[in-house]
Structure formats: C-alpha cells, structure tokens
Motif scaffolding. Structure first.
Motif, PDB file in Angstrom:
ATOM      1  N   GLU A  85       0.826  -1.214   0.000  1.00 22.45           N
ATOM      2  CA  GLU A  85       0.000   0.000   0.000  1.00 22.45           C
ATOM      3  C   GLU A  85       0.856   1.257   0.000  1.00 22.45           C
ATOM      4  N   LEU A  86       1.932   1.259   0.765  1.00 18.68           N
ATOM      5  CA  LEU A  86       2.800   2.437   0.832  1.00 18.68           C
ATOM      6  C   LEU A  86       3.491   2.709  -0.496  1.00 18.68           C
ATOM      7  N   ASP A  87       3.944   1.668  -1.171  1.00 19.22           N
ATOM      8  CA  ASP A  87       4.745   1.852  -2.385  1.00 19.22           C
ATOM      9  C   ASP A  87       3.945   1.816  -3.691  1.00 19.22           C
ATOM     10  N   TRP A  88       2.789   1.162  -3.712  1.00 19.86           N
ATOM     11  CA  TRP A  88       2.058   0.999  -4.968  1.00 19.86           C
ATOM     12  C   TRP A  88       0.641   1.560  -4.947  1.00 19.86           C
ATOM     13  N   GLN A  89       0.161   2.014  -3.824  1.00 16.37           N
ATOM     14  CA  GLN A  89      -1.193   2.556  -3.732  1.00 16.37           C
ATOM     15  C   GLN A  89      -1.129   4.043  -3.374  1.00 16.37           C
ATOM     16  N   ASP A  90      -1.093   4.890  -4.374  1.00 20.70           N
ATOM     17  CA  ASP A  90      -0.935   6.328  -4.142  1.00 20.70           C
ATOM     18  C   ASP A  90      -2.111   6.952  -3.396  1.00 20.70           C
ATOM     19  N   GLU A  91      -3.308   6.369  -3.534  1.00 17.71           N
ATOM     20  CA  GLU A  91      -4.479   6.979  -2.897  1.00 17.71           C
ATOM     21  C   GLU A  91      -4.613   6.623  -1.413  1.00 17.71           C
ATOM     22  N   VAL A  92      -3.765   5.724  -0.917  1.00 12.62           N
ATOM     23  CA  VAL A  92      -3.823   5.350   0.501  1.00 12.62           C
ATOM     24  C   VAL A  92      -2.807   6.196   1.269  1.00 12.62           C
ATOM     25  N   PRO A  93      -3.285   7.034   2.194  1.00 10.44           N
ATOM     26  CA  PRO A  93      -2.342   7.825   3.002  1.00 10.44           C
ATOM     27  C   PRO A  93      -1.433   6.920   3.841  1.00 10.44           C
ATOM     28  N   GLN A  94      -0.194   7.347   4.032  1.00  9.14           N
ATOM     29  CA  GLN A  94       0.777   6.556   4.791  1.00  9.14           C
ATOM     30  C   GLN A  94       0.265   6.194   6.176  1.00  9.14           C
ATOM     31  N   ASN A  95      -0.314   7.172   6.867  1.00 12.42           N
ATOM     32  CA  ASN A  95      -0.769   6.905   8.231  1.00 12.42           C
ATOM     33  C   ASN A  95      -1.906   5.885   8.262  1.00 12.42           C
ATOM     34  N   VAL A  96      -2.730   5.850   7.230  1.00 12.36           N
ATOM     35  CA  VAL A  96      -3.815   4.866   7.166  1.00 12.36           C
ATOM     36  C   VAL A  96      -3.233   3.469   6.974  1.00 12.36           C
TER      37      VAL A  96
END
Length: 126
Positions: A85-96
């Motif tokens: 999610e952190l590296d390939w999902q741009d729409e997911v905020p890091q904190n989430v």
C-alpha cells in the motif's frame, strides 16, 4: 466490503499463499468460496503477490537486528500488505496504511506485534 475488511481478508489469503503453493486467484476463490471478490481485496492480494520480492527487499533494508526469516508469518504478511500500500497505492495515506497494519498485528499477532510492525513501517517511510 470496506477497505479494512479487504485488508483483513487479504492478510488471511496471503498468509495461506505463504504456506501453500497456489496462485493468488485460486487462493482468493478457495478462501472466499461463494462471496464476491472485492476489487480492492483482489488488488491487495494480486499486487502483494506480484511484488513480493521487491516488498521483501524493502522490509529487509528497514529491519534492525532482525532477518525476514525470523519474522513470524503473520507479521511478515501484514508488513507485505502495508508496504504494498505504501509503495504501490498512491491513494492510501501513509498513516492509514500503517494504522491498519498495526491494528491487524494487534488482532492476529502476539503482544509485541503491533509495536514491531509500527517500528518497521516507520523505518520504511522515514
């Protein structure tokens, strides 16, 4: 299915993939049986499986005094989803991504899992 539920089901499916020799599509079908496969769940499972080597390399470079083989399967699977999610999902905020991973670690891991997952992921985003 909301994203929290998709992450939880993805963790369970990817955990099974770590143990059994199946392709992601078959693992999802076997696990979910008659349930409809959610698009986000499908993306998490297929994406984390497809990028497993790169994800593991990211985890390895951010471990302190650990090897990836020493990490329990549950925590390793949770870390793989979060790094995906952190590296390939741009729409997911890091904190989430981090908070969801820590929550899964608290639910499925041992007493120290949440703190461990949080520490590794904090190193990844630093």
């Amino acid at each position: 299915m909301n994203r929290h539920a998709a992450r939880e089901k993805a963790m369970q499916i990817l955990f099974q993939l770590d143990i059994n020799d199946k392709n992601p599509e078959q693992a999802m079908t076997d696990y979910l049986e008659s349930l409809e496969i959610d698009p986000y769940l499908q993306d998490l499972v297929k994406g984390a499986a497809a990028h497993k080597s790169a994800i593991d390399n990211t985890i390895i470079t951010h471990l302190e005094n650990w090897t990836i083989d020493r990490i329990a399967s549950v925590e390793r699977t949770i870390l793989r989803i979060a790094v995906y999610e952190l590296d390939w999902q741009d729409e997911v905020p890091q904190n989430v991504a981090i908070n969801e991973a820590v929550e899964l670690a608290h639910k499925y891991g041992d007493d120290n899992s949440g703190r461990f997952v949080n520490g590794v992921l904090s190193n990844v985003i630093a």
